[in-house]
Enzyme design. Sequence first.
Site, PDB file in Angstrom:
ATOM      1  CE  LYS A 165      -4.142   1.290   2.337  1.00  0.00           C
ATOM      2  NZ  LYS A 165      -4.987   1.187   3.518  1.00  0.00           N
TER       3      LYS A 165
HETATM    4  C1  E4P Z   1      -8.366   1.969   4.173  1.00  0.00           C
HETATM    5  O1  E4P Z   1      -7.512   1.427   3.162  1.00  0.00           O
HETATM    6  C2  E4P Z   1      -8.245   3.273   4.739  1.00  0.00           C
HETATM    7  O2  E4P Z   1      -6.956   3.231   5.278  1.00  0.00           O
HETATM    8  C3  E4P Z   1      -9.153   3.328   5.754  1.00  0.00           C
HETATM    9  O3  E4P Z   1     -10.486   2.848   4.855  1.00  0.00           O
HETATM   10  C4  E4P Z   1      -9.265   4.809   6.177  1.00  0.00           C
HETATM   11  O4  E4P Z   1     -10.787   4.585   6.963  1.00  0.00           O
HETATM   12  P1  E4P Z   1     -10.941   5.915   7.921  1.00  0.00           P
HETATM   13  O5  E4P Z   1     -11.063   7.246   7.131  1.00  0.00           O
HETATM   14  O6  E4P Z   1     -12.015   5.555   8.488  1.00  0.00           O
HETATM   15  O7  E4P Z   1      -9.514   6.049   8.829  1.00  0.00           O
END
Ligand code: E4P
Length: 218
Positions: A87
């Site tokens: 990622k």
């Molecule tokens: C996933 O890949 C993201 O990091 C995550 O969904 C972020 O979510 P949030 O905005 O609730 O922290």
Amino acid sequence: MKFFIDTASLDQIKEAKDLGILDGVTTNPSLMAKEGISGQENILNHYVKITEIVDGDVSAEVISTDYEGIVKEGRALAQLAPNIVVKVPMIKDGIKAIRTFTDEGIKTNCTLVFSPGQSILAAKAGASYLSPFIGRVDDITWDGMQLIEDIAEIYAIQGYETEILAASIRSPLHIVNAAKSGADIVTCPLKAILGLLKHPLTDIGLEKFLADHKNANS
Ligand code: E4P
């Protein structure tokens, strides 16, 4: 539409897997910290534990923000298990690194995406997944779901193969609307997934069926 769970909690990952609907997992540094996972060795071990639970793709996020650092970290993450996806943040060096990973056959998830323009760059670099953050867009009173629709339209017109992974999902309604808006995948907290089960008429109907059966059989 595929379902990923957005957590680093092994218990929650197991619960979603037991439900029989889990296609993958996404994590981020905040989610790892929330589970109390710190230190390089512990973090890497935790990713391995997650990959041992799920067969599908598991996103593991790099911390580096420079090209060399992202590539070094990503290569090490990719070696942990065949289902690790690296990622990478949507920054200049991140796009450059995604191109390198693509050329090396390493799957990537381009994260922190908030605009259609960013989605085009990530697809051009060959990202396997694109993570537009619906909830965080909604948080500033913009329209997160419109972002998914715009990206889905662009990707369809252009024939891009990058999969749209709707992230920052906060509710069951987000999941339903992401499905309507053309997301290929949703990554959600367990609570939002379980929220899809709920309907008062289901509860009332089940109670009636069981009561009628009991009356007829007593
Ligand atoms: C996933 O890949 C993201 O990091 C995550 O969904 C972020 O979510 P949030 O905005 O609730 O922290």
